[in-house]
Design an enzyme around this catalytic site. Structure first.
Site, PDB file in Angstrom:
ATOM      1  N   HIS A  97       0.904  -1.078   0.108  1.00 37.27           N
ATOM      2  CA  HIS A  97      -0.012   0.025  -0.092  1.00 37.27           C
ATOM      3  C   HIS A  97       0.774   1.151  -0.153  1.00 37.27           C
ATOM      4  O   HIS A  97       1.946   1.221   0.597  1.00 37.27           O
ATOM      5  CB  HIS A  97      -0.837  -0.160   1.275  1.00 37.27           C
ATOM      6  CG  HIS A  97      -0.225   0.008   2.624  1.00 37.27           C
ATOM      7  ND1 HIS A  97       0.398   1.114   3.224  1.00 37.27           N
ATOM      8  CD2 HIS A  97       0.120  -1.160   3.248  1.00 37.27           C
ATOM      9  CE1 HIS A  97       0.921   0.740   4.190  1.00 37.27           C
ATOM     10  NE2 HIS A  97       0.692  -0.503   4.364  1.00 37.27           N
ATOM     11  N   ASP A  98       0.373   2.312  -0.668  1.00 35.44           N
ATOM     12  CA  ASP A  98       0.757   3.652  -0.698  1.00 35.44           C
ATOM     13  C   ASP A  98       2.381   3.697  -1.270  1.00 35.44           C
ATOM     14  O   ASP A  98       3.221   4.642  -1.154  1.00 35.44           O
ATOM     15  CB  ASP A  98       1.039   4.160   0.760  1.00 35.44           C
ATOM     16  CG  ASP A  98      -0.219   4.243   1.509  1.00 35.44           C
ATOM     17  OD1 ASP A  98      -1.008   5.093   1.340  1.00 35.44           O
ATOM     18  OD2 ASP A  98      -0.695   3.424   2.326  1.00 35.44           O
ATOM     19  N   GLY A 115       4.948  -1.157   2.659  1.00 28.61           N
ATOM     20  CA  GLY A 115       3.840   0.065   2.244  1.00 28.61           C
ATOM     21  C   GLY A 115       5.180   1.083   2.165  1.00 28.61           C
ATOM     22  O   GLY A 115       6.076   1.276   2.841  1.00 28.61           O
TER      23      GLY A 115
END
Length: 239
Positions: A97-98, A115
């Site tokens: 994520h991100d 992440g």
């Protein structure tokens, strides 16, 4: 056949989706991408703090996603996981994520990005390489297979060994991509001061400003170091 495409998905013209692939809500896929069978695109972040915010996973044009690759959408913290164009994600690789991944990046088999990892353009982490969350890897850097990345890796270099260290310039990659002999020479001088002198990083940066002729590549190295929050990898093995 058997592909599942959820609502709130955008897929560009000319992109093909392989059998048994799942494209989750929030996915934004560019043109002429090749999504192979069994890939999972835009899945929920693997983050226990995630509370279901509407976020996206964005992929540029002409990117190839091989079998069993997992690309996760973002948390509310940034809202977007971003992947560039002309990338290749080999089987079983993972983008957390991100993350922000540049153009022309190759993740070899089973390479995993935690992440908030940032990869520049033309970055190649080898097979089975885990990249710790929040690490940044600069443009044109190449990481040997199976080595852990727990600090930032500056641009234009090769890195390997355990713990991960500077292993020279990525000269073959730079030549293939049209960097001049002069640019490579200036980068060599820059990295000799950072990694092959008795200076610490801030002393080396000061000496580079005095002694190395400015160039876009040298500026990119200095800018990367200035922005590094985790610190850059070492130039020698700590015993």
């Amino acid at each position: 056949p058997f592909a599942v495409i959820e609502d709130d998905v955008a897929i560009g013209e000319g992109t093909t989706i392989g059998a048994h692939t799942v494209i989750h809500s929030g996915s934004r896929i560019g043109r002429e991408c090749r999504i192979h069978p069994m890939a999972a695109i835009g899945g929920l972040p693997q983050d226990l703090k995630f509370r279901g915010a509407p976020t996206t996973l964005e992929i540029g044009d002409k990117t190839v996603v091989r079998e069993f690759v997992t690309l996760n959408r973002a948390t509310a913290e940034t809202g977007r996981t971003i992947i560039g164009s002309n990338c290749l994600f080999m089987a079983y690789s993972h983008v957390g994520h991100d993350c922000v991944v540049g153009d022309n990046v190759i993740l070899a088999n089973c390479c995993g990005l935690g992440g908030h990892v940032h990869l520049g353009n033309w970055v190649i982490p080898g097979a089975l390489t885990p990249v710790h969350q929040f690490c940044h890897i600069g443009d044109h850097a190449m990481i040997g297979g199976g080595f852990r990345v727990v600090k930032d890796v500056p641009p234009y270099i090769l890195a390997g060994s355990e713990p991960l260290i500077f292993a020279g310039l990525n000269i073959i990659g730079l030549r293939r991509r049209g960097f001049s002999a002069k640019s490579i020479e200036l980068l060599n001088k820059t990295y000799r001061l950072i990694y092959r002198s008795s200076l610490n990083v801030s002393q080396a940066v000061a000496r580079i400003a005095e002694e190395v002729e400015p160039s876009p590549e040298v500026e990119a190295v200095l800018s990367f170091i200035a922005k590094s929050k985790r610190g850059i990898i070492s130039g020698y093995v700590h015993h």
